[in-house]
Design a protein around this motif. Sequence first.
Motif, mmCIF file in Angstrom:
data_model
loop_
_atom_site.group_PDB
_atom_site.id
_atom_site.type_symbol
_atom_site.label_atom_id
_atom_site.label_comp_id
_atom_site.label_asym_id
_atom_site.label_seq_id
_atom_site.Cartn_x
_atom_site.Cartn_y
_atom_site.Cartn_z
ATOM 1 N N MET A 116 0.816 -1.215 0.000
ATOM 2 C CA MET A 116 0.000 0.000 0.000
ATOM 3 C C MET A 116 0.848 1.263 0.000
ATOM 4 O O MET A 116 0.325 2.370 0.083
ATOM 5 C CB MET A 116 -0.934 0.004 1.214
ATOM 6 C CG MET A 116 -1.872 -1.192 1.298
ATOM 7 S SD MET A 116 -3.111 -1.232 -0.037
ATOM 8 C CE MET A 116 -4.216 0.080 0.483
ATOM 9 N N GLY A 117 2.178 1.106 -0.039
ATOM 10 C CA GLY A 117 3.070 2.259 -0.068
ATOM 11 C C GLY A 117 3.277 2.938 1.274
ATOM 12 O O GLY A 117 3.781 4.058 1.329
ATOM 13 N N VAL A 118 2.918 2.250 2.361
ATOM 14 C CA VAL A 118 3.000 2.834 3.712
ATOM 15 C C VAL A 118 4.205 2.247 4.424
ATOM 16 O O VAL A 118 4.201 1.068 4.789
ATOM 17 C CB VAL A 118 1.702 2.559 4.499
ATOM 18 C CG1 VAL A 118 1.805 3.094 5.918
ATOM 19 C CG2 VAL A 118 0.498 3.169 3.784
ATOM 20 N N ARG A 119 5.228 3.054 4.651
ATOM 21 C CA ARG A 119 6.492 2.520 5.184
ATOM 22 C C ARG A 119 7.038 3.390 6.315
ATOM 23 O O ARG A 119 6.828 4.608 6.339
ATOM 24 C CB ARG A 119 7.535 2.448 4.061
ATOM 25 C CG ARG A 119 7.114 1.592 2.887
ATOM 26 C CD ARG A 119 6.846 2.394 1.645
ATOM 27 N NE ARG A 119 8.060 3.015 1.132
ATOM 28 C CZ ARG A 119 8.978 2.380 0.412
ATOM 29 N NH1 ARG A 119 8.790 1.130 0.056
ATOM 30 N NH2 ARG A 119 10.057 3.001 -0.005
ATOM 31 N N TYR A 120 7.764 2.734 7.203
ATOM 32 C CA TYR A 120 8.455 3.405 8.307
ATOM 33 C C TYR A 120 9.911 2.972 8.294
ATOM 34 O O TYR A 120 10.211 1.783 8.446
ATOM 35 C CB TYR A 120 7.834 3.021 9.651
ATOM 36 C CG TYR A 120 6.519 3.703 9.955
ATOM 37 C CD1 TYR A 120 6.449 4.762 10.853
ATOM 38 C CD2 TYR A 120 5.342 3.285 9.348
ATOM 39 C CE1 TYR A 120 5.243 5.392 11.141
ATOM 40 C CE2 TYR A 120 4.133 3.904 9.618
ATOM 41 C CZ TYR A 120 4.093 4.950 10.514
ATOM 42 O OH TYR A 120 2.888 5.572 10.784
#
Length: 226
Positions: A91-95
């Motif tokens: 989903m393109g959600v990164r940390y």
Amino acid sequence: MGLISDADKKVIKEEFFSKMTEPVKIIGFIGREHCQYCDQLKQLLQELSELTEKLTYELHDFESPEGKELAGKYRIDNAPAVTITRDGKDMGVRYFGLPAGHEFGAFLEDIVDVSNARTDLMEESKRELAGIDRDVRILVFVTPTCPYCPLAVRMAHKFAIENTNAGKGKILGDMVEAIEYPEWADRYSVMAVPKIVIQVNGEDRVQFEGAYPEKMFMEKLLAALG
């Protein structure tokens, strides 16, 4: 001793995880560099996964052949890092770095948004994001004590989710913990946070500081796209 208190676990279950609809898998990568907080990251993911059956996680060695292959699949180019996926869907959600301090709340909200594949962005913003078909990477530099940073992180992640919802998957929203990644912060002369860098097709286009409201953040993104 746990990282999350019993009282906080109760809040997380009732206020966040109760809103999840679809399974979420957090895929993490541990490297030999920047790993001062890798043990805490492992423990944090374990404790969160114990609060709901809808959340699972897996950790991989970023340096191993298998880890490198999987990191390439999820477009992860540094470690430690985690990506919040919808049961494996990127989903393109990164940390990049530990989601600690003020970022922990953003991390929980992102888990819910990814689970539901839905954000609270305005319809106008969703339409703009649905039309973006070039590779965009939004780097949001933060520190754990910055109270405004989660707003910028969440905005970048919402942009990524909505672009993915439109079938594009072209936007990456990256939280970068500046203290854990000093060479990355030095490259972009991070003197204050949040600092946002928007890249288009791998080229740095726009940089700015501050937690901009949705409309202004969207204007910066559109300016970067030219």
